[in-house]
Design an enzyme around this catalytic site. Structure first.
Site, PDB file in Angstrom:
ATOM      1  CE  LYS A 113      -4.064  -1.985   0.242  1.00 16.07           C
ATOM      2  NZ  LYS A 113      -3.967  -3.211  -0.565  1.00 16.07           N
TER       3      LYS A 113
HETATM    4  C1  LIG Z   1      -9.722  -1.825  -1.072  1.00 16.09           C
HETATM    5  C2  LIG Z   1      -9.115  -2.722  -0.040  1.00 16.09           C
HETATM    6  N1  LIG Z   1      -9.786  -2.980   1.074  1.00 16.09           N
HETATM    7  C3  LIG Z   1      -9.273  -3.770   2.039  1.00 16.09           C
HETATM    8  C4  LIG Z   1      -8.050  -4.355   1.907  1.00 16.09           C
HETATM    9  C5  LIG Z   1      -7.580  -5.289   2.959  1.00 16.09           C
HETATM   10  O1  LIG Z   1      -6.375  -4.931   3.535  1.00 16.09           O
HETATM   11  P1  LIG Z   1      -5.397  -6.044   4.157  1.00 16.09           P
HETATM   12  O2  LIG Z   1      -4.718  -6.732   3.034  1.00 16.09           O
HETATM   13  O3  LIG Z   1      -4.469  -5.251   5.010  1.00 16.09           O
HETATM   14  O4  LIG Z   1      -6.254  -6.968   4.974  1.00 16.09           O
HETATM   15  C6  LIG Z   1      -7.299  -4.098   0.750  1.00 16.09           C
HETATM   16  C7  LIG Z   1      -5.950  -4.642   0.530  1.00 16.09           C
HETATM   17  O5  LIG Z   1      -5.567  -5.718   0.556  1.00 16.09           O
HETATM   18  C8  LIG Z   1      -7.855  -3.278  -0.249  1.00 16.09           C
HETATM   19  O6  LIG Z   1      -7.181  -3.021  -1.380  1.00 16.09           O
END
Ligand SMILES: Cc1ncc(COP(=O)(O)O)c(C=O)c1O
Length: 369
Positions: free
Chosen positions: A186
């Protein structure tokens, strides 16, 4: 040249001493969870995000889950989510046993289309979860107005858009509770899994703090059934270092995007990213569309250029969501994006010559078809 889709080295090498110092500090302090590092990062991130509170949690999916749970959203309730998003947004709704209701994107910005939200609201709707997809802020002005009118909560999914704004107000500061991800790739990424919940509401922030820590407000006293969803000290310490560089990295992302915009202006049928008036774009991803997507991706791979598809299967066509009984054709805009979108390489440290190489390869590809 070999251009990977993502390369961390230009971000991490210049700050490697600071990162190693953070590691040593945590190691020497012998305190690994819910300590000073987390407190400091939470307060720095809240300041960055212009919210009163930030609560560090285990990852972005858990952040969204905790936000929904803190708002007491559960069985029999509906939550409006975009049809074009990463599956995590929808999974969070499933985790609290609520029903995700999908709404199509605006075909230009790819974000949830505010003009289509109202038709999806029913007496069971409790919240709207806009996602600032690919790094571009949604039209939060319209979404908040609609939510107010219908007395709905708003939970922003800010996983992809740290630092983006709509009408000069930062994403992750509009909703009642907002979730973000600090997944390594990210814009602000940890060196492992991490996430955060942001809010201006002290009671909601406290609820999330309790829920992330076994439902415990005081050690060994549990008022509610909570989770183990904490951000650890090490990740908080790394994130505090990286946060100081986020704005500079964002500017680099925007510069790279503008180079792509210039060099790809007339490339075949390529549709370039569009920025909605009022919104800023922090280019977590630079997503183009072409009807020749699969051939183009293959050609770029052969030329040592890494690309990815965000996302090849929209949530309503995933096997996991077969029980919602959606079929192909139900959300044509999300389906078209899944068939035509391609994310080009973009990472802080990428130089003009790298962009020129990618763009030249794309222009060459269009000469071959
Ligand atoms: C739009 C979106 N929401 C939620 C997530 C979830 O984040 P994480 O991978 O930290 O659980 C992500 C990324 O993976 C995402 O791109």
């Amino acid at each position: 040249m070999n251009i990977p889709f993502l390369d961390f080295s230009n971000m991490h090498m210049p700050i490697s001493e600071e990162l190693k110092n953070s590691f040593s500090r945590v190691l020497n302090r012998n305190w690994y969870l819910l300590g000073k590092e987390l407190e400091e990062f939470e307060s720095n991130y809240a300041a960055y995000n212009k919210t009163n509170f930030a609560v560090g949690v285990s990852n972005g999916l858990d952040a969204l889950h905790l936000a929904l749970q803190a708002l007491e959203i559960g069985p029999g309730m509906e939550v409006i989510v975009p049809s074009n998003t990463y599956i995590a947004t929808v999974l969070a709704v499933s985790y609290v046993d609520a029903t995700p209701v999908l709404v199509e994107p605006d075909p230009q910005s790819y974000n949830i289309d505010p003009s289509k939200i109202e038709a999806a609201i029913t007496s069971r709707t409790k919240a709207i979860m806009p996602v600032h997809l690919y790094g571009q802020a949604c039209n939060m002005e319209e979404i908040m107005k609609m939510a107010d009118r219908h007395e709905l909560y708003v939970i922003e999914d800010n996983a992809q858009a740290h630092g983006a704004t709509f009408n000069n107000k930062i994403t992750g500061s509009w909703g009642h509770l907002n979730g973000t991800s600090f997944y390594p790739g990210k814009n602000l990424g940890a060196l492992g899994d991490a996430g955060g919940v942001t809010t201006n509401d002290a009671d909601l922030a406290q609820k999330v703090r309790v829920l992330r820590n076994y439902g415990s407000h005081k050690k060994y006293y549990n008022d509610v059934i909570g989770h183990n969803m904490r951000m650890d000290e090490l990740q908080a310490a790394f994130l505090a270092v990286k946060l100081k560089h986020l704005d500079a990295w964002t500017q680099q992302r925007q510069q790279i995007a503008s180079w792509y915009n210039e060099t790809l202006n007339n490339a075949g049928d390529l549709i370039l990213p569009f920025t909605t008036p009022g919104a800023t774009h922090v280019y977590h991803l630079y997503v183009v569309q072409t009807q020749y997507r699969d051939q183009l991706q293959k050609y770029l791979t052969e030329n040592n250029i890494g690309t990815l598809i965000h996302y090849p299967v929209p949530p309503h066509l995933q096997k996991a969501y077969a029980h919602l009984n959606h079929k192909k054709g139900d959300f044509p805009l999300a389906e078209k994006l899944a068939d035509t979108c391609l994310s080009l390489p973009l990472w802080p440290g990428m130089e003009k010559r790298h962009v020129d190489y990618v763009s030249a390869a794309i222009l060459n590809f269009f000469k071959t078809i």
